[in-house]
Enzyme design. Structure first.
Site, mmCIF file in Angstrom:
data_model
loop_
_atom_site.group_PDB
_atom_site.id
_atom_site.type_symbol
_atom_site.label_atom_id
_atom_site.label_comp_id
_atom_site.label_asym_id
_atom_site.label_seq_id
_atom_site.Cartn_x
_atom_site.Cartn_y
_atom_site.Cartn_z
ATOM 1 N N LYS A 22 0.904 -1.198 0.203
ATOM 2 C CA LYS A 22 0.013 -0.005 -0.238
ATOM 3 C C LYS A 22 0.739 1.362 0.025
ATOM 4 O O LYS A 22 0.574 2.128 -0.892
ATOM 5 C CB LYS A 22 -1.051 -0.051 1.266
ATOM 6 C CG LYS A 22 -1.490 1.295 1.586
ATOM 7 C CD LYS A 22 -2.419 1.224 2.802
ATOM 8 C CE LYS A 22 -1.741 1.651 4.122
ATOM 9 N NZ LYS A 22 -1.382 3.039 4.334
ATOM 10 N N ASN A 23 1.861 1.259 1.118
ATOM 11 C CA ASN A 23 2.561 2.493 1.079
ATOM 12 C C ASN A 23 3.768 2.641 -0.018
ATOM 13 O O ASN A 23 4.263 3.862 -0.179
ATOM 14 C CB ASN A 23 3.222 2.496 2.457
ATOM 15 C CG ASN A 23 2.098 2.765 3.341
ATOM 16 O OD1 ASN A 23 1.036 3.077 3.348
ATOM 17 N ND2 ASN A 23 2.364 2.661 4.718
ATOM 18 N N ARG B 87 -4.294 10.386 3.499
ATOM 19 C CA ARG B 87 -3.449 11.282 3.829
ATOM 20 C C ARG B 87 -2.095 11.198 2.647
ATOM 21 O O ARG B 87 -1.526 12.146 2.315
ATOM 22 C CB ARG B 87 -2.597 10.856 5.054
ATOM 23 C CG ARG B 87 -3.326 11.859 6.148
ATOM 24 C CD ARG B 87 -2.434 11.754 7.246
ATOM 25 N NE ARG B 87 -1.121 12.333 6.934
ATOM 26 C CZ ARG B 87 -0.984 13.901 7.272
ATOM 27 N NH1 ARG B 87 -1.826 14.312 7.918
ATOM 28 N NH2 ARG B 87 0.122 14.079 6.951
ATOM 29 N N ASP C 112 -5.370 12.862 12.172
ATOM 30 C CA ASP C 112 -6.249 11.662 11.996
ATOM 31 C C ASP C 112 -5.930 10.757 13.206
ATOM 32 O O ASP C 112 -5.465 11.359 14.145
ATOM 33 C CB ASP C 112 -5.872 10.614 10.742
ATOM 34 C CG ASP C 112 -4.485 10.214 10.862
ATOM 35 O OD1 ASP C 112 -3.828 10.290 11.784
ATOM 36 O OD2 ASP C 112 -3.948 10.059 9.616
ATOM 37 N N ASP D 208 4.100 0.628 12.035
ATOM 38 C CA ASP D 208 2.753 0.137 11.603
ATOM 39 C C ASP D 208 2.404 -1.231 12.333
ATOM 40 O O ASP D 208 1.419 -1.935 11.668
ATOM 41 C CB ASP D 208 2.789 0.005 9.941
ATOM 42 C CG ASP D 208 2.620 1.351 9.500
ATOM 43 O OD1 ASP D 208 2.480 2.452 10.155
ATOM 44 O OD2 ASP D 208 3.121 1.554 8.103
HETATM 45 N N1 EPU Z 1 6.210 14.773 10.434
HETATM 46 C C1 EPU Z 1 6.488 16.130 10.640
HETATM 47 N N2 EPU Z 1 6.658 17.023 9.783
HETATM 48 C C2 EPU Z 1 6.759 16.483 8.267
HETATM 49 C C3 EPU Z 1 6.574 15.218 8.027
HETATM 50 C C4 EPU Z 1 6.303 14.302 9.037
HETATM 51 O O1 EPU Z 1 6.255 16.493 11.799
HETATM 52 O O2 EPU Z 1 6.957 17.471 7.406
HETATM 53 C C5 EPU Z 1 6.074 13.600 11.574
HETATM 54 C C6 EPU Z 1 4.739 13.312 11.483
HETATM 55 O O3 EPU Z 1 3.618 14.036 12.119
HETATM 56 C C7 EPU Z 1 5.017 11.914 12.062
HETATM 57 C C8 EPU Z 1 6.502 11.479 11.935
HETATM 58 O O4 EPU Z 1 7.019 12.774 11.427
HETATM 59 O O5 EPU Z 1 4.680 12.114 13.799
HETATM 60 C C9 EPU Z 1 6.479 10.280 10.823
HETATM 61 O O6 EPU Z 1 5.898 10.767 9.510
HETATM 62 P P1 EPU Z 1 6.445 10.253 8.174
HETATM 63 O O7 EPU Z 1 6.493 11.459 7.202
HETATM 64 O O8 EPU Z 1 7.410 9.547 8.383
HETATM 65 O O9 EPU Z 1 5.043 9.272 7.767
HETATM 66 P P2 EPU Z 1 4.235 9.581 6.624
HETATM 67 O O10 EPU Z 1 4.675 9.692 5.479
HETATM 68 O O11 EPU Z 1 2.976 10.228 7.023
HETATM 69 C C10 EPU Z 1 4.178 6.907 6.084
HETATM 70 C C11 EPU Z 1 3.255 5.714 5.981
HETATM 71 C C12 EPU Z 1 2.757 5.482 7.287
HETATM 72 C C13 EPU Z 1 3.872 5.023 8.314
HETATM 73 C C14 EPU Z 1 4.832 6.309 8.214
HETATM 74 C C15 EPU Z 1 6.046 5.849 9.148
HETATM 75 C C16 EPU Z 1 2.351 6.240 3.859
HETATM 76 C C17 EPU Z 1 0.998 6.418 3.256
HETATM 77 N N3 EPU Z 1 2.127 6.138 5.178
HETATM 78 O O12 EPU Z 1 3.555 8.031 6.769
HETATM 79 O O13 EPU Z 1 1.907 4.198 7.371
HETATM 80 O O14 EPU Z 1 3.373 4.796 9.555
HETATM 81 O O15 EPU Z 1 5.165 6.567 7.037
HETATM 82 O O16 EPU Z 1 6.826 4.683 8.617
HETATM 83 O O17 EPU Z 1 3.117 5.746 3.274
HETATM 84 C C18 EPU Z 1 -0.325 2.926 7.635
HETATM 85 O O18 EPU Z 1 0.082 2.423 6.671
HETATM 86 O O19 EPU Z 1 -0.964 2.622 8.568
HETATM 87 C C19 EPU Z 1 0.635 4.302 8.066
HETATM 88 C C20 EPU Z 1 0.175 4.979 8.658
#
Ligand code: EPU
Length: 424
Positions: free
Chosen positions: A22-23, A93, A117, A306
């Protein structure tokens, strides 16, 4: 609204063939926007989030053809729209990943802010700052990220405060069409990012340091659309692997990469499971009661956030006391209140949880509030005495293809039914 009705007590045994991640696929779909023409993706999972991302790409002007068997064709026209509205973005997201490609291709983008969320506040500061460093005029207006780069983006050195998955992806995608060299330092290096970088390379991008925390992108590339097979979903594989451990069963994951789950499989082995791995499959088997293990979630190659909820479910029935530390998302322990309804002994303090294992959990109605919380509750329900009802199954549909079919194939007693207790 639907729910799962689980009769606990059966071990998970058998085989599961894992589809693409998915990701990764959601971002590969966004990457397709970078080149006019036909992108073909294989091993695309049949999940809700792919449909949501497909709706968004169609709104931007693309045509999508799901051809069955995991094949998805995306036709990207010469001109694409540059606006993504809130009604689409709020469902998913990951749709923020279109920001970089839209800005790089259209020189402007307007993408609704996805908002927080149930796993907590999720900032976008690093996406915004990085794109600004690449020459975009970017700000937040009326709930949208509005960005413009009339003369295109340019390369620069970006040091991320934290290896954010989403920020790394957005900046990597944008950098392929930016003039000159972009260095992304402290980049995330999840296997899904490697997958995206490999597809971009096949499209004609020049990317150095793939799989490391320093990515070097030489732009602008003349990108062509390509065919690509999505990397297997390590979270789906990990969920059923932990499910084998929780239920005292034996599950073989096909089309699965054990090397993407090193820390997870090591923890399962410490909990008492046996793990046998081949190049594209692995088996996890648990005999007897699992032993308590501690985990700390971290960016890859650390323990993935995750899979935290599923490990808490394992800890809930393990012998001994486990300590779990969550470092990625501030709301990822919210589900423990629901787990407590199944009799789990879990105490949280900030981003730490202490779980005292119990021999038995007892079935009850519980509510899934996000996809991974749902998976944790589901695994707990499989070992709970009696019947567990898991509401909010649509959260699981976002990332687990053919959920009930897979569970039934592994011997679980699970049904899907209308949720007559659902509110709203
Ligand atoms: N963060 C910030 N500022 C930013 C970017 C991130 O503060 O500019 C913080 C976020 O708020 C969070 C942390 O950094 O607390 C991690 O965020 P990250 O950007 O690494 O995660 P994401 O891209 O929002 C993806 C996956 C998530 C997975 C995380 C960490 C997707 C669609 N989502 O999220 O997957 O948990 O990386 O590995 O790729 C899931 O599949 O259930 C899921 C939530």
């Amino acid at each position: 609204m639907e729910r799962l009705r689980i009769q606990g007590g059966n071990r998970l045994t058998g085989e599961v063939s894992v589809a693409g991640a998915k990701n990764s696929v959601l971002k590969l779909m966004a990457a397709a926007l970078l080149a006019q023409g036909r992108t073909v993706l294989y091993d695309v999972p049949d999940i809700l989030d792919v449909r949501f991302m497909g709706d968004l790409l169609e709104r931007l002007g693309c045509s999508l053809t799901p051809e069955g068997g995991g094949k998805l064709t995306i036709d990207v026209p010469e001109t694409i729209h540059h606006e993504a509205d809130y009604d689409l973005v709020r469902r998913l997201r990951a749709s923020i990943t279109v920001l970089g490609p839209l800005l790089a291709r259209c020189h402007r983008a307007k993408v609704a802010l996805p908002g927080g969320d149930s796993i907590g506040s999720r900032g976008l500061g690093m996406h915004v700052t990085g794109l600004a460093q690449m020459g975009a005029e970017i700000g937040i207006e009326h709930g949208f990220v509005v960005a413009e780069a009339p003369y295109g983006l340019h390369g620069t050195t970006i040091l991320l405060d934290f290896p954010s998955v989403g920020a790394t992806e957005n900046l990597l995608l944008a950098a392929t069409l930016a003039r000159g060299t972009t260095l992304i330092d402290n980049a995330a290096r999840e296997p899904e990012i490697v997958d995206i970088a490999e597809m971009l390379t096949r499209m004609g991008a020049k990317i150095g340091g793939i799989g490391t925390s320093t990515l070097e992108i030489e732009g602008p590339a003349d990108l062509q659309s390509v065919e690509h097979r999505v990397v297997p979903d390590r979270m789906v594989a990990g969920t059923w692997a932990i499910g084998a451990a929780v239920t005292g069963g034996a599950v073989t994951l096909r089309n699965a990469r054990a090397d993407h789950l090193d820390v997870v499989l090591d923890k399962l082995a410490r909990a008492g499971a046996s793990v046998e791995a081949g190049p594209d499959h692995f088996t996890v088997r648990m005999d007897g009661r699992p032993q308590a293990v501690n985990i700390v979630t971290l960016p890859y190659p650390g323990f993935p956030t995750d899979l935290q909820a599923m490990m808490v479910a394992l800890a809930a029935v393990s012998e001994g006391t486990s300590m779990v530390t969550e470092n990625l998302f501030d709301g990822r322990f919210r589900f423990v209140q629901e787990l407590a309804r199944l009799g789990a002994d879990v105490r949280t303090d900030g981003h730490h949880a202490v779980i005292r294992g119990r021999r038995m959990l007892s079935g009850a109605p519980v509510e899934a509030t996000d996809i991974r919380a749902g998976a944790g509750l589901l695994l707990a329900g499989l070992v709970a005495d009696g019947e567990t009802l898991v509401s909010g199954v649509h959260h699981l549909d976002r990332g687990y293809p053919n959920l009930v079919g897979v569970l039934q194939g592994l011997g679980a007693q699970v049904l899907r039914e209308p949720d007559d207790m659902a509110v709203g």
